[in-house]
Motif scaffolding. Sequence first.
Motif, PDB file in Angstrom:
ATOM      1  N   LEU A   1      -1.111  21.811  13.733  1.00  0.00           N
ATOM      2  CA  LEU A   1      -1.473  23.224  13.850  1.00  0.00           C
ATOM      3  C   LEU A   1      -1.169  23.964  12.556  1.00  0.00           C
ATOM      4  O   LEU A   1      -1.974  24.756  12.063  1.00  0.00           O
ATOM      5  N   GLY A   2       0.014  23.718  12.006  1.00  0.00           N
ATOM      6  CA  GLY A   2       0.404  24.382  10.777  1.00  0.00           C
ATOM      7  C   GLY A   2      -0.406  23.929   9.580  1.00  0.00           C
ATOM      8  O   GLY A   2      -0.752  24.736   8.705  1.00  0.00           O
ATOM      9  N   VAL A   3      -0.712  22.638   9.530  1.00  0.00           N
ATOM     10  CA  VAL A   3      -1.537  22.127   8.433  1.00  0.00           C
ATOM     11  C   VAL A   3      -2.915  22.776   8.462  1.00  0.00           C
ATOM     12  O   VAL A   3      -3.436  23.227   7.435  1.00  0.00           O
ATOM     13  N   ARG A   4      -3.520  22.867   9.644  1.00  0.00           N
ATOM     14  CA  ARG A   4      -4.844  23.493   9.760  1.00  0.00           C
ATOM     15  C   ARG A   4      -4.802  24.962   9.336  1.00  0.00           C
ATOM     16  O   ARG A   4      -5.717  25.458   8.673  1.00  0.00           O
ATOM     17  N   ALA A   5      -3.718  25.648   9.699  1.00  0.00           N
ATOM     18  CA  ALA A   5      -3.585  27.058   9.319  1.00  0.00           C
ATOM     19  C   ALA A   5      -3.528  27.208   7.807  1.00  0.00           C
ATOM     20  O   ALA A   5      -4.156  28.105   7.230  1.00  0.00           O
ATOM     21  N   ALA A   6      -2.778  26.334   7.144  1.00  0.00           N
ATOM     22  CA  ALA A   6      -2.641  26.402   5.689  1.00  0.00           C
ATOM     23  C   ALA A   6      -3.963  26.079   4.996  1.00  0.00           C
ATOM     24  O   ALA A   6      -4.359  26.745   4.031  1.00  0.00           O
ATOM     25  N   VAL A   7      -4.645  25.058   5.491  1.00  0.00           N
ATOM     26  CA  VAL A   7      -5.940  24.682   4.909  1.00  0.00           C
ATOM     27  C   VAL A   7      -6.925  25.846   5.018  1.00  0.00           C
ATOM     28  O   VAL A   7      -7.614  26.201   4.052  1.00  0.00           O
ATOM     29  N   ASP A   8      -6.965  26.475   6.188  1.00  0.00           N
ATOM     30  CA  ASP A   8      -7.891  27.588   6.395  1.00  0.00           C
ATOM     31  C   ASP A   8      -7.484  28.825   5.597  1.00  0.00           C
ATOM     32  O   ASP A   8      -8.322  29.705   5.353  1.00  0.00           O
ATOM     33  N   ALA A   9      -6.215  28.887   5.185  1.00  0.00           N
ATOM     34  CA  ALA A   9      -5.760  29.985   4.329  1.00  0.00           C
ATOM     35  C   ALA A   9      -6.085  29.728   2.856  1.00  0.00           C
ATOM     36  O   ALA A   9      -5.842  30.599   2.015  1.00  0.00           O
ATOM     37  N   GLY A  10      -6.618  28.546   2.554  1.00  0.00           N
ATOM     38  CA  GLY A  10      -6.953  28.203   1.174  1.00  0.00           C
ATOM     39  C   GLY A  10      -5.754  27.768   0.357  1.00  0.00           C
ATOM     40  O   GLY A  10      -5.750  27.905  -0.868  1.00  0.00           O
TER      41      GLY A  10
END
Length: 216
Positions: A172-181
């Motif tokens: 979940l956290g990895v996806r959030a960071a990726v989507d934050a650029g």
Amino acid sequence: MRYDLIIFDNDGVLVDSEPISNEILAGYLTELGHPTTYEESLRDFMGGSVQRIRGMVRDRSGRALPADFETGFHALVFEEFRRRLQPVPGVEAVLEKLAADGVAYCVGSSGSHERIRVALTKTGLLEHFGAGRLFSSQDVGRGKPAPDLFLHAAREMGVAPGRCAVVEDSPLGVRAAVDAGMDVYGFTAMTPAAKLAEAGATALFADMAELSQLLQ
């Protein structure tokens, strides 16, 4: 260093809280009539906010958790944190190295501000984080996997997303960071490396001793 800001998840990255909190969560949900194993708690809820737990339980069972769920859950968790919570081995040395190198860092956690402070105080890590460097899902409308929390932390710290790196241990956290650029470094102590890689981690590491070199 190629980054101007390092954003650390709290649970499982700074403090070794995931075994404690997921053991309690599984037992508490089961007690409330939603049978959940420890392994299921890790798989489904690790890295997410309490609001996410509420939503998933409601979607699966058609029944809402009680209004005082957060209060009861946190009371159990904080009691155990104060008894036996420890910092993740090696993380204090990482923080000291960043400070010595003049690189800014902060916390970006799905947990409440109270949970962050209880955990960091018990483990002695709070002294590494000055005022204005603790960010919670409480600060934004959507928690992980939405990018809102990390974007909020970067904005408050005055750093462009592309100059940030995130240290995470959940998909979940990895996806959030990726989507934050942002680049994101996946800590595999509690999560299979393949799951973090599938979520989009920039790099993976199993020991905090590896992190400082990865961030260079």
